[in-house]
Design a protein around this motif. Structure first.
Motif, mmCIF file in Angstrom:
data_model
loop_
_atom_site.group_PDB
_atom_site.id
_atom_site.type_symbol
_atom_site.label_atom_id
_atom_site.label_comp_id
_atom_site.label_asym_id
_atom_site.label_seq_id
_atom_site.Cartn_x
_atom_site.Cartn_y
_atom_site.Cartn_z
ATOM 1 N N GLY A 178 -21.135 -22.805 -11.868
ATOM 2 C CA GLY A 178 -22.459 -23.370 -12.038
ATOM 3 C C GLY A 178 -22.898 -24.074 -10.776
ATOM 4 N N GLY A 179 -24.131 -24.516 -10.770
ATOM 5 C CA GLY A 179 -24.646 -25.205 -9.606
ATOM 6 C C GLY A 179 -25.308 -24.224 -8.653
ATOM 7 N N THR A 180 -25.830 -24.786 -7.576
ATOM 8 C CA THR A 180 -26.493 -23.955 -6.574
ATOM 9 C C THR A 180 -25.457 -23.193 -5.762
ATOM 10 O OG1 THR A 180 -26.442 -25.636 -4.848
ATOM 11 C CG2 THR A 180 -28.319 -25.705 -6.381
ATOM 12 N N ASP A 181 -25.932 -22.204 -5.034
ATOM 13 C CA ASP A 181 -25.019 -21.460 -4.161
ATOM 14 C C ASP A 181 -24.380 -22.389 -3.135
ATOM 15 O OD1 ASP A 181 -25.488 -19.103 -5.476
ATOM 16 O OD2 ASP A 181 -26.952 -18.331 -4.018
ATOM 17 N N GLU A 182 -25.130 -23.342 -2.657
ATOM 18 C CA GLU A 182 -24.605 -24.300 -1.675
ATOM 19 C C GLU A 182 -23.508 -25.162 -2.303
ATOM 20 O OE1 GLU A 182 -26.422 -28.068 0.665
ATOM 21 O OE2 GLU A 182 -27.515 -26.180 0.950
ATOM 22 N N GLU A 183 -23.715 -25.602 -3.539
ATOM 23 C CA GLU A 183 -22.698 -26.400 -4.232
ATOM 24 C C GLU A 183 -21.441 -25.575 -4.497
ATOM 25 O OE1 GLU A 183 -25.479 -29.499 -6.777
ATOM 26 O OE2 GLU A 183 -25.098 -27.492 -7.584
ATOM 27 N N LYS A 184 -21.638 -24.326 -4.878
ATOM 28 C CA LYS A 184 -20.488 -23.447 -5.107
ATOM 29 C C LYS A 184 -19.692 -23.255 -3.823
ATOM 30 C CE LYS A 184 -22.710 -20.795 -8.788
ATOM 31 N NZ LYS A 184 -23.248 -19.476 -9.151
ATOM 32 N N LYS A 185 -20.417 -23.052 -2.728
ATOM 33 C CA LYS A 185 -19.752 -22.862 -1.437
ATOM 34 C C LYS A 185 -18.990 -24.125 -1.034
ATOM 35 C CE LYS A 185 -20.599 -21.469 3.322
ATOM 36 N NZ LYS A 185 -21.575 -21.047 4.319
#
Length: 158
Positions: free
Chosen positions: A52-59
């Motif tokens: 979950g979360g934004t792609d930036e958070e996942k990264k």
């Protein structure tokens, strides 16, 4: 660029001081990634990459986990090196020390060998989690060589 692996040199420092410095230099990774509470804590909080979360958070989460995994591989590798170094001292103790304490040197060698072997198990397990397979292979290869040297030195001591 510096080697991704800690070196065998401790600069004359004792084991506790070397490990303290390793912690001080990397504690931000441990704290920020949640590995201090175990990666299971991240999973339980829904914080694993891709959950979950934004792609930036996942990264960012993926990178934090990789940083923590690298540290979780470096520390037992350093334990391997330091335990092996203690065997070099133990060998001298067995050769020139008090003949009445030669059995103590033998027990010390067995304990140091166990530390090397146990730490290598951790290195192998944790290195599997690294996405940088070249770095992982380097840990495994250097760990295997150190394990072999440890077994040979143990034979010399005993």
């Amino acid at each position: 660029m510096a080697s991704p692996l800690p070196t065998a040199q401790t600069g004359g420092q004792n084991i506790a001081e070397t490990l303290r410095k390793l912690w001080e230099n990397n504690k931000h990774t441990v704290i920020n990634s949640g590995i201090g509470a175990g990666l299971g804590g991240l999973a339980g909080a829904g914080m694993v990459a891709g959950s979950g979360g934004t792609d930036e958070e996942k990264k960012a989460r993926t990178q934090a986990i990789q940083d923590a995994t690298l540290l979780a591989t470096q520390i037992p590798f350093k334990v391997m090196e330091l335990a092996y170094q203690s065997m070099e001292v133990i060998k001298v103790m067995a050769e020139v020390g008090n003949p009445n304490s030669v059995s103590d040197a033998g027990v010390g060698a067995l304990c140091a060998r166990t530390a090397v072997m146990g730490a290598y198990l951790n290195v192998k397990i944790n290195a599997k989690g690294l996405t940088d397979k070249t770095k992982a292979a380097e840990f495994i290869e250097k760990g295997a060589a150190l394990e072999s040297k440890t077994i040979e030195l143990e034979k010399e001591i005993l």
